[in-house]
Design a protein around this motif. Structure first.
Motif, short mmCIF file in Angstrom:
data_model
loop_
_atom_site.label_atom_id
_atom_site.label_comp_id
_atom_site.label_asym_id
_atom_site.label_seq_id
_atom_site.Cartn_x
_atom_site.Cartn_y
_atom_site.Cartn_z
N ALA A 108 77.86 38.41 17.10
CA ALA A 108 76.75 37.48 17.30
C ALA A 108 75.41 38.15 17.01
CB ALA A 108 76.76 36.95 18.73
N SER A 109 74.55 37.40 16.33
CA SER A 109 73.18 37.83 16.03
C SER A 109 72.28 36.61 16.18
CB SER A 109 73.10 38.39 14.61
OG SER A 109 73.47 37.39 13.66
N ILE A 110 71.01 36.76 15.87
CA ILE A 110 70.07 35.65 15.96
C ILE A 110 69.45 35.37 14.59
CG2 ILE A 110 67.80 34.95 16.86
CD1 ILE A 110 69.92 34.62 18.95
N ALA A 111 69.52 34.10 14.19
CA ALA A 111 68.85 33.67 12.96
C ALA A 111 67.36 33.53 13.24
CB ALA A 111 69.43 32.34 12.49
N ILE A 112 66.53 34.06 12.35
CA ILE A 112 65.09 34.13 12.60
C ILE A 112 64.35 32.84 12.23
CG2 ILE A 112 62.97 35.40 11.98
CD1 ILE A 112 64.98 36.86 13.76
N SER A 113 64.95 32.01 11.38
CA SER A 113 64.23 30.84 10.88
C SER A 113 63.73 29.93 11.99
CB SER A 113 65.11 30.05 9.91
OG SER A 113 66.28 29.58 10.55
N SER A 114 64.48 29.85 13.10
CA SER A 114 64.07 28.95 14.19
C SER A 114 62.77 29.39 14.84
CB SER A 114 65.17 28.85 15.24
OG SER A 114 65.45 30.11 15.80
#
Length: 386
Positions: free
Chosen positions: A347-353
């Motif tokens: 799991a990672s975090i998408a930055i676009s949000s």
């Protein structure tokens, strides 16, 4: 019996479940290694935990002072003066808070009126804008530029209007890992100098700065300090995010208004933990050595990405690292982030949000505040991604 149905409009009509909750739930469902959320998966110093127990056993289990235990405020003031050469009065200018998030929310609530504009640099941590909106303020976003997420100060200056009440900054910066340079802080100071604009400076990663660089606190510059709420986190510093313990420093005139809101929101903060922190902070090594501790983790994480198709620039601060995946796929970041969880169990975090208009930079954010074993398993997965 009649069932109550409200027709009252929401004060946060656009608020959704945070990406951290969504990703965390998906990671648990698929039993994925979780490098998405910003918390360590290792224990805090047993000495610190022992000090909390001692405080409870010695009867410090009732309300603390509204402003915070004086002994803690006093040593916070000493720490700031040693590190940044700024003197804050512990009685009138420092308040202990329920983490930095409450400090930020309280500062915004105390000063933002309906219709006031607040400049926020994007990508931004997700607590800023809801706090502005629920108080009737208007967020004015300024997108950070390029792969290094730098501030375009010319564009920043065009966003200031007679309605600008406040600016919110974050350094070291989550999610990019960038730190504001002294030049950046001087640019900000000069831009705000002849205004009545308040600055909220989110400095929760103040002690996690790498490669010999320095954290440039808003408290270091006279004009900035005179208009700033500097918000910090013991949870981030001492690996105890669940304790929700932070503080805020500001000039007396600003802090007076801050405390009016603080006292009716939470009144005071966990008393035994405050006592423990006051004692623990007496040993400066507990926070001064943090940068070396996390740089070792950053370097270990990045060294093990050799042979992968990810590209990166080493994080300057925080315990987050962005990885560029353009050598692997052109998928939107949210699509790849989901695929990593479902297919690769990572799991990672998408930055676009967090970006203005969901700008997709084709990068994912990974938290390296993890044990070496966890980082080893995660990087083995990343080397296989295609």
């Amino acid at each position: 019996m009649a069932i109550f149905k409200t027709n009252i409009p929401s004060k946060l009509p656009n608020a959704k479940t945070t990406i951290f909750t969504t990703v965390g739930n998906l990671a648990r469902k698929h039993k994925a290694i979780d490098l998405s959320q910003g918390f360590p998966n290792f224990e805090a110093d047993k000495k610190l935990m022992g000090l909390v127990s001692d405080a409870m056993l010695h009867g410090h289990n009732q309300y603390a002072a509204m402003q915070g235990y004086y002994g803690l405020r006093e040593i916070i003031a000493e720490k700031i003066e040693k590190l940044h050469n700024r003197s804050y009065n512990p009685e009138k200018e420092i308040t202990v808070t329920v983490g930095a998030t409450q400090a930020i929310f309280t500062a915004i609530t105390a000063f933002v009126h309906p219709g006031d504009e607040v400049i926020v640099l994007k990508p931004a941590y997700d607590c800023y804008e809801p706090a502005i909106e629920v108080n009737g303020g208007v967020t004015v976003p300024v997108q950070l530029k390029g792969k290094d997420y730098h501030v375009d100060w010319e564009e920043f200056r065009t966003k200031i209007t007679p309605k600008t009440r406040m600016v919110v900054i974050n350094t070291p910066h989550n999610p990019s890992g960038r730190i504001f340079s002294k030049t950046d802080m001087l640019q900000l100071q000069e831009t705000l100098r002849d205004t009545n604009i308040i600055l909220v400076s989110d400095e929760v990663y103040e002690h996690i700065v790498f490669d010999g660089k320095e954290h440039e606190s808003a408290s270091r510059l006279d004009d900035l300090a005179s208009r700033s709420f500097v918000c910090a986190s013991f949870g981030k510093t001492f690996h105890v995010t669940g304790w929700k313990m932070g503080y805020c420093a500001a000039p007396a005139e600003l802090m007076h208004e801050f405390r009016k809101t603080h006292q009716f929101a939470v009144f005071c903060v966990d008393h035994p933990v405050q006592r423990a922190m006051a004692e623990y902070l007496k040993n400066e090594a507990h926070y001064l050595e943090l940068k070396d501790f996390y740089q070792q983790k950053r370097d270990y994480f990045l060294s093990r990405l050799a042979g992968s198709k990810f590209k990166f620039t080493p994080s300057q601060g925080t315990y987050f690292q962005l990885l560029d995946y353009t050598g692997i796929t052109n998928e939107p970041d949210e699509v790849l982030a989901r695929r990593l969880i479902v297919d690769y169990k990572l799991a990672s975090i998408a930055i676009s949000s967090f970006n203005l208009n969901n700008r997709d930079d084709k990068v994912l954010r990974f938290c390296f505040a993890k044990t070496e074993d966890t980082l080893e398993k995660a990087t083995e997965i990343l080397r296989r991604v295609q």
